[in-house]
Scaffold this active site. Sequence first.
Site, PDB file in Angstrom:
ATOM      1  N   LYS A 180       0.817  -1.266   0.019  1.00 39.98           N
ATOM      2  CA  LYS A 180       0.029  -0.102  -0.077  1.00 39.98           C
ATOM      3  C   LYS A 180       0.750   1.354   0.055  1.00 39.98           C
ATOM      4  CE  LYS A 180      -1.595   1.012   4.127  1.00 39.98           C
ATOM      5  NZ  LYS A 180      -1.050   2.348   4.592  1.00 39.98           N
ATOM      6  N   THR A 181       1.958   1.286   0.935  1.00 37.43           N
ATOM      7  CA  THR A 181       2.693   2.563   1.167  1.00 37.43           C
ATOM      8  C   THR A 181       3.401   2.902  -0.348  1.00 37.43           C
ATOM      9  OG1 THR A 181       2.928   2.239   3.594  1.00 37.43           O
ATOM     10  CG2 THR A 181       4.321   3.804   2.526  1.00 37.43           C
TER      11      THR A 181
ATOM     12  N   ASP B 102      -4.958   7.758   2.938  1.00 36.76           N
ATOM     13  CA  ASP B 102      -4.374   6.726   3.335  1.00 36.76           C
ATOM     14  C   ASP B 102      -5.363   6.132   4.649  1.00 36.76           C
ATOM     15  OD1 ASP B 102      -2.618   4.675   3.645  1.00 36.76           O
ATOM     16  OD2 ASP B 102      -1.209   5.567   4.792  1.00 36.76           O
ATOM     17  N   GLU B 103      -5.297   4.833   4.802  1.00 30.76           N
ATOM     18  CA  GLU B 103      -5.980   4.116   5.829  1.00 30.76           C
ATOM     19  C   GLU B 103      -7.502   4.565   5.809  1.00 30.76           C
ATOM     20  OE1 GLU B 103      -4.617   1.670   7.131  1.00 30.76           O
ATOM     21  OE2 GLU B 103      -2.702   1.926   7.552  1.00 30.76           O
TER      22      GLU B 103
ATOM     23  N   GLN C 214      -9.520  -4.501   7.526  1.00 28.72           N
ATOM     24  CA  GLN C 214      -8.477  -3.885   8.631  1.00 28.72           C
ATOM     25  C   GLN C 214      -9.097  -2.651   9.381  1.00 28.72           C
ATOM     26  OE1 GLN C 214      -4.114  -4.231   7.999  1.00 28.72           O
ATOM     27  NE2 GLN C 214      -4.759  -4.486   5.842  1.00 28.72           N
TER      28      GLN C 214
ATOM     29  N   ARG D  16       0.302 -10.285  10.426  1.00 21.58           N
ATOM     30  CA  ARG D  16       1.520  -9.407  10.827  1.00 21.58           C
ATOM     31  C   ARG D  16       2.541 -10.568  10.660  1.00 21.58           C
ATOM     32  NH1 ARG D  16       0.088  -5.421   9.495  1.00 21.58           N
ATOM     33  NH2 ARG D  16      -1.729  -6.595   8.929  1.00 21.58           N
TER      34      ARG D  16
END
Length: 672
Positions: free
Chosen positions: A39-40, A216-217, A245, A606
Amino acid sequence: MAASLDLETLKKELNPEQYRAVTTINGPILIIAGAGSGKTRVITYRIAHMLDTGIPQSQILALTFTNKAAREMEERIKDLTGKKLQNLTVSTFHAFGVKILRQEITALGWRENFSIYDETDRNTLIKETGRELGFTADNLDVYQIGNLFSNIKCGRKTWKTDNDMYRELYEGYQAGLKLYNAVDFDDLIVLPIKIFHEFPDILEKYRSRYKYIMIDEFQDTSHQQYEFMHLLADKNVAVVGDDDQSIYSWRGADYQNIINFEKDFEGMQEIRLEQNYRSTETILAAANGVIAHNTNRKDKKLWSGNNSGKPIEIFMPENEVDEANFIAESIQGISMEEKLKYDQFGVLMRANTQSRAIEEAFLEANIPYTMSGGTSFFQRKEIKDIIGYLRVIANHDDDVNLIRIINVPRRGIGRATLEILNDYALMNKCTLWTAMSDLMAMPDCPFSEKTKGELESFRSLIESNSSMISGRGLSKKVRALVEEINYWDYLIADNPKSEKAARFKYLNIESLIHSIENWENNPDNIDANLYTYLNRITLLSRDDGDDENDKGKVNLMTIHASKGLEFPVVFIAGVEDGLIPHARSVEENDGDVEEERRLFYVAITRARDKLFLTSCQKRRKMQSVVDCTPSRFLDEIPVGLVEYHEPSQIVSNDKAMDILENMKKMFGNSNT
């Protein structure tokens, strides 16, 4: 200068979906970015590509949720482009709100140099307003009232019969903010929206400047943040998020904003990033199996180019002590066998209360760790206070801890007294304890009779507890000390707004005493005295040498704090009903566990290579031991992906001899 990001370069650097997300600049775009899907990378490449195509920095606005994320984003864009970014706006929502208010707040009647109130300032103003309106202390729980005001201001709650008594107080609080030329944290979003609604010319100024917006997010945006974005955005707006998420509803986040975006922006394109670059196929299949049980979500399936990986291991220890020992021993074993540094391990827990047993096991095993998303058990003030007493009882000359406890609970030994003690100690090169004894024995003692009495009482308290130093029964003596100093009364006085907070802190002390009891009753612990216990605790706060730093530290954290991070090996502790899903969350959401399931999904994803889950058969809660039920989410992991392990059984003599022979052979073949 960095190389130009031409389309051929982008095709080599990105997968097809990432490439499409990066090169689609015009029009509304929804990028559903699954866990570990880069994503980033997509956001930073997209902004770098926009700059490369000639879009001015000043026309781009990128909003995210933390200062750390904003800084990382900006640094990565600088690395990609080789450009200075003085005119590019990469910011958190609230920082961008401040930027607007610094320019425009006078339109609402505030002066330019306004103050931003933190929670303490807010509570002070609520109390002050309440006193003016004649509220009694009993009706003024400022913590709860502050939360109510935040919910009212942000539209999460409305005035109803059960809270209407505070409406006048709210209006007085709002008037007070304006009177003092101040805003609170919620105002940083609420007031810009108000300005945009009431002054269309101001809104148009910002709309004409920021032609390209990225969020973002996006699943973590609140209703206000969505409205803020919707007012600003024309058509060139890209939002990046993952409804699976969304784990922050308790602070106003609403993943339904993804649905709202589809409705509000005509001609929207959706791009799904489903290739995961982080985890093995086994871990992703487990995550997919769990999250598929949520009904209110966008259907997606993460996949990996990595190998299938090892099965997920589920252990059912007897209790939280066995669980913690298992985690510590496993980390040591894997670290040695696979040459992993400690910082390549993540230990995740749903609740802060789980940390104590795990921290103790790490301490026992000499495993360095760092705690995120909560305060380490041994760093909590109430624990440091009690351990401070134990240290001074064991060693009267421990100046650091003597200063910590000499006026806790308060006994009228103020700063002036400490300055006299300190000056004498420096002049005579002695400890504070010696200074206290010497000064009190002088005919011209510099202390008042009252202060002298308090110091004498303190000395007597420390000396009368010297029986702790030797012999058994340390936990009982510590409990008696806590009662003798009236620590409960101190906590009540120190937390006048919340008896619940005082009770929580006192339960931490109970937990400490219980851990001392377990430690001294361990049959392997031959020398269970105060010195031995304090030496054990000292390892927690030791200064790490270079070797320790080279090895790194195990990451112990709440699941919420782990979002956005990854580790080669992950342990999720306490996968039990009541913890995951958390009992309070289930109760507050009328039995709905979808957000808790998303939290478990975040925890699973994770892990890169190996995942361990532990579910205790029993767990201590308060003063009792309760039976535990494995989390319902464990049944949602496809069966072929897991291995269940019972608690380790006692090894027979024959088996023990076989193990010993194998160890002899192993060490016989080594060079050490």
